[in-house]
Write an enzyme that holds these catalytic residues in place. Sequence first.
Site, PDB file in Angstrom:
ATOM      1  N   SER B 128       4.126  -4.499   3.812  1.00  0.00           N
ATOM      2  CA  SER B 128       3.171  -4.981   2.815  1.00  0.00           C
ATOM      3  C   SER B 128       3.542  -6.346   2.269  1.00  0.00           C
ATOM      4  O   SER B 128       4.707  -6.746   2.262  1.00  0.00           O
ATOM      5  CB  SER B 128       3.096  -3.989   1.652  1.00  0.00           C
ATOM      6  OG  SER B 128       2.694  -2.739   2.106  1.00  0.00           O
ATOM      7  N   SER B 160      10.490  -0.383   1.223  1.00  0.00           N
ATOM      8  CA  SER B 160      11.291   0.805   0.896  1.00  0.00           C
ATOM      9  C   SER B 160      12.714   0.679   1.419  1.00  0.00           C
ATOM     10  O   SER B 160      12.921   0.258   2.552  1.00  0.00           O
ATOM     11  CB  SER B 160      10.644   2.057   1.491  1.00  0.00           C
ATOM     12  OG  SER B 160       9.383   2.242   0.925  1.00  0.00           O
ATOM     13  N   GLU B 244       4.017   7.602  11.113  1.00  0.00           N
ATOM     14  CA  GLU B 244       4.327   7.724   9.700  1.00  0.00           C
ATOM     15  C   GLU B 244       3.422   8.734   9.014  1.00  0.00           C
ATOM     16  O   GLU B 244       3.863   9.541   8.213  1.00  0.00           O
ATOM     17  CB  GLU B 244       4.188   6.350   9.036  1.00  0.00           C
ATOM     18  CG  GLU B 244       4.562   6.367   7.570  1.00  0.00           C
ATOM     19  CD  GLU B 244       4.429   4.997   6.922  1.00  0.00           C
ATOM     20  OE1 GLU B 244       3.592   4.212   7.366  1.00  0.00           O
ATOM     21  OE2 GLU B 244       5.159   4.747   5.961  1.00  0.00           O
ATOM     22  N   ASN B 362      -4.629   7.198   0.588  1.00  0.00           N
ATOM     23  CA  ASN B 362      -5.468   8.334   0.970  1.00  0.00           C
ATOM     24  C   ASN B 362      -6.942   7.945   1.060  1.00  0.00           C
ATOM     25  O   ASN B 362      -7.705   8.566   1.803  1.00  0.00           O
ATOM     26  CB  ASN B 362      -5.260   9.482  -0.015  1.00  0.00           C
ATOM     27  CG  ASN B 362      -3.973  10.235   0.280  1.00  0.00           C
ATOM     28  OD1 ASN B 362      -3.153   9.769   1.079  1.00  0.00           O
ATOM     29  ND2 ASN B 362      -3.791  11.386  -0.339  1.00  0.00           N
TER      30      ASN B 362
END
Lengths: 334, 381
Positions: B128, B160, B244, B362
């Site tokens: 990102s 992350s 993922e 989502n």
Amino acid sequence: MRFLPTDEQSDFARTLRSLLGAAEVPAAVRAWAAGDAVPGRALWSRLAGTGLFALAVPEAYEGAGLLPLELSLGFVELGRAGVPGPVVESAAVSVLLAELADGALAERFLPGLARGETSATLTLPGGSPYALDADAATYCFTVSRAGELRLLGGAREPVRSTDPARRLSLPPAGPGGGGELLAAGPAVVRAAGAAGRWARLLTAAQCLGVGEALLARTVEYAKQRTQFKAPIGAFQAVKHRLADTLLDLEFARPLVWAAALSPGPGEVAAAKLAAGEASYRAAMTALQFHGAVGYTEELDLSLWLRKARPLRDAWGTPSACRAEVLRSLTPPRR
Amino acid sequence: MELAHTADVEAFRAEARAWLRARVPARPLPSLETAEGFAAHREWEALLHADRWSVVSWPEEYGGRGVDIVKWLVFEEEYWAAGAPGRVSQNGINLLAPTLFDHASPQQRARVLPSMASGEVIWAQAWSEPESGSDLASLTSRAVRTEGGWLLTGQKTWSSRAAFADRAFGIFRTDPDAPKPHQGLTYLMFDLRAPGVTVRPIGRLDGKPAFAELFLDRVFVPDEDVIGEPGQGWRIAMSTTGNERGLTLRSPGRFLAAADRLVGLWRAHGDPSDTALRDRVADAVVGARAYELFTWANASRFAAGAAIGAESSLNKVFWSQYDIALHETALDLLGADAELADGEWAEPWVFSLAGPIYAGTNEIQRDIIAERLLGLPKGRR
């Protein structure tokens, strides 16, 4: 481990699906609701030709053996097509009589049920007090809390269901319950327990089929119905709710398979809970996206819309199923 | 159709269980989102690797056991049931490694995979950017050709594990003039300690630096760290995101173990008259079972030759929502103690909250489900 239907199992489901797809089931459902069981019985006899009813009857009595998995795959198709009548109850009676292992009783009832020439309805302790389709079924059985299995006769008081295709009646109450006493005792209680689990499992399978039919019809409608110069299915709010409906159904399906593979109380309750809730939510989504036209009884969609809620609660409400799931965890799994 | 495993699989389960029972730390390790925890987890990764339990599905030459998906799932069940620590190497193992197996040269695999398996090199993902989250193809960080390699310039964020990790992987724009945003992107690996890299840790909601911002100023990457062909980065990256969203990140064993712990909590703390809460415990049990069975059905499909497709979006929405519901139920059972930051359920709850956001939100997953699985028309996002 191969957790997918075999080719034979898939073929069987496909056969039923195409038979039912060509059978004008909605007309039979409407006739059934109006008290005319003739088209429904004709449908029933075509289903018998596939061997469906034999799947709940031991081979010794003209059955195919007790095959919950094949039967469940078949009942998904009955739900998808919206087939009326005491299909779950007839299978449950077959299981009850098979489990009872009383040769005379088995000989008297099972071959006809296996051939689909007769049908049966049933009430059990802990289940609904109302017998489904007793006016159309050949036999009406009841098991009392004390473990008496009776064959009831005579007219019963009708009670209207919110789904007119589910014709309910209250079996005669009172001491003894009336009718012919067929068997009594702990064996009846045990057999009734097995019959109740099968009824719950097959209702779960039926729910899954009802939910799939509702989703498929709603997706088709959302593709062709336009508002604001676009098909409503292009709007994200519509898409997302339909995606969630698919999600509910896809995660209920393997629970139904697993329960059919090993029909213990916890597995069956989990399947019924998930499939019943998924189907009812699919109904609410279908209603919303069809708009006012969905809120009419003229549209065939109503046949599934009205079935979803009673099936969600039949043979085990969500609350009863949740309690059973937790009960079955004792002792802890690990 | 059947769910029973072969004797061979059950023997593998028994071996894994015995190993884990003997070695899983008696007390939980410190959070892997802290410097202290990161070091402790690195040691755990090394211990796992010593007996080839860190990457059981990889070929033996890279430190694995070459087992199939069924045994991998069984291993995961045992791993989480034993209460073993979360995997600090998960970004590398779950995201980069599948990409390497599909798209890298044998030399790259031999160079990168063994140190990933042992925990010696911990990888961070660098996808990102500040203006490129769900619309990842709009990313602007650039890789410019130089002698023997590329120079990276730009900014990555929400990376992350980057606060403590060693290396990172991501996609960069190598052809700004490409006609479409998905084109002209290149997938490459870089060193987080290389000259020109500035790592700024970002505290997540509980304050732990679970991710970081990366500022890149002409960071040199040799050609040997480009994965696949330059310009093919998008296609390669998409094959990774399928992994993922799919089951590698959240194996059912993790949720089966969490649901078991939840049932234990309910038995210890549950108010028998609170049937609403009891119902949510039952739903958590059923949800874990549904996810497990859904995964077994998919494993059967893969064994029969099917590829991971848009179904992985179903997976992702399911587990991310389930994870939150389960942890919220645990917090409700705990009552006043739920707010204690060092409680057993606090960190997993905070962790679960990110589920619907990362790995493709989502909302994007539901679009994929609606368009690719239900066939609904494309619309405005």
